[in-house]
Write a protein that holds these residues in place. Sequence first.
Motif, PDB file in Angstrom:
ATOM      1  N   SER A  41       0.821  -1.226   0.000  1.00 15.60           N
ATOM      2  CA  SER A  41       0.000   0.000   0.000  1.00 15.60           C
ATOM      3  C   SER A  41       0.847   1.264   0.000  1.00 15.60           C
ATOM      4  O   SER A  41       0.370   2.328  -0.390  1.00 15.60           O
ATOM      5  CB  SER A  41      -0.947   0.001   1.201  1.00 15.60           C
ATOM      6  OG  SER A  41      -0.206  -0.100   2.396  1.00 15.60           O
ATOM      7  N   SER A  42       2.090   1.156   0.393  1.00 10.44           N
ATOM      8  CA  SER A  42       2.989   2.317   0.369  1.00 10.44           C
ATOM      9  C   SER A  42       3.338   2.735  -1.060  1.00 10.44           C
ATOM     10  O   SER A  42       3.834   3.843  -1.284  1.00 10.44           O
ATOM     11  CB  SER A  42       4.273   2.004   1.134  1.00 10.44           C
ATOM     12  OG  SER A  42       4.882   0.832   0.607  1.00 10.44           O
ATOM     13  N   ALA A  88      -0.895  -7.142  -0.544  1.00 11.47           N
ATOM     14  CA  ALA A  88      -0.326  -6.189  -1.502  1.00 11.47           C
ATOM     15  C   ALA A  88      -0.879  -6.497  -2.886  1.00 11.47           C
ATOM     16  O   ALA A  88      -1.602  -7.468  -3.084  1.00 11.47           O
ATOM     17  CB  ALA A  88       1.206  -6.295  -1.542  1.00 11.47           C
ATOM     18  N   ARG A 110      -4.682  -8.234  -6.476  1.00 10.17           N
ATOM     19  CA  ARG A 110      -4.628  -7.712  -5.113  1.00 10.17           C
ATOM     20  C   ARG A 110      -4.843  -8.863  -4.142  1.00 10.17           C
ATOM     21  O   ARG A 110      -5.898  -9.498  -4.127  1.00 10.17           O
ATOM     22  CB  ARG A 110      -5.692  -6.639  -4.892  1.00 10.17           C
ATOM     23  CG  ARG A 110      -5.640  -6.056  -3.473  1.00 10.17           C
ATOM     24  CD  ARG A 110      -6.533  -4.830  -3.314  1.00 10.17           C
ATOM     25  NE  ARG A 110      -6.148  -3.731  -4.178  1.00 10.17           N
ATOM     26  CZ  ARG A 110      -5.155  -2.891  -3.939  1.00 10.17           C
ATOM     27  NH1 ARG A 110      -4.419  -3.042  -2.850  1.00 10.17           N
ATOM     28  NH2 ARG A 110      -4.894  -1.910  -4.777  1.00 10.17           N
ATOM     29  N   SER A 112      -5.117 -10.196  -0.315  1.00 14.32           N
ATOM     30  CA  SER A 112      -5.421  -9.785   1.068  1.00 14.32           C
ATOM     31  C   SER A 112      -5.306 -11.009   1.950  1.00 14.32           C
ATOM     32  O   SER A 112      -5.934 -12.041   1.680  1.00 14.32           O
ATOM     33  CB  SER A 112      -6.827  -9.196   1.158  1.00 14.32           C
ATOM     34  OG  SER A 112      -6.939  -8.056   0.333  1.00 14.32           O
TER      35      SER A 112
END
Lengths: 115, 115
Positions: A41-42, A88, A110, A112
């Motif tokens: 997420s960064s 990610a 994605r 999770s």
Amino acid sequence: AQKITQTQPGMFVQEKEAVTLDCTYDTSDPSYGLFWYKQPSSGEMIFLIYQGSYDQQNATEGRYSLNFQKARKSANLVISASQLGDSAMYFCAMRERSSASKIIFGSGTRLSIRP
Amino acid sequence: DARVTQTPRHKVTEMGQEVTMRCQPILGHNTVFWYRQTMMQGLELLAYFRNRAPLDDSGMPKDRFSAEMPDATLATLKIQPSEPRDSAVYFCASGLERQGTGELFFGEGSRLTVL
């Protein structure tokens, strides 16, 4: 034509389970390389693993392994014993020698991880 | 710790303005790639260079985008005039071809917002 296909837009996996992220590719070039990148997420892009088309064995890097099936043109990423930090976006990418070695990316999956 | 450096990290501008994004590749790397990331299009390859020579910019809107490498330590991506649809994160990545896997090392990206 789409050269790298990631058919799973999103996946949910329980922590500690293994997960397989799918990637198929299309090329007529006998010389190519396949990459997997992780984007948390960064936003940074982190290189995970590489498989060359002439490599005899599947690539492995720690908990990451690449299930390379050349005849099927698939290069699935396997993450063993998933951790919360594995949540990610994951991108598959390909480099073809015939295309002057440019590197193109799939649309991503994605992942999770559920605690 | 060698890394790809991109500036600016964030840019908000108005439609019609010129935008220049800069990238300092890792010293010694001979390939530089520019990618654009949006939610809808994923990671699109805009342009790339090998030994400072442009190899492929077919992914770039030619009428408003330009990419250059004035020297080995600087790559630039310019948009003139900018439009709201150019809003995205722009990544620069560098690599050393013909050594190991030749994987790309990414900068942190430049987030562009065009109002």
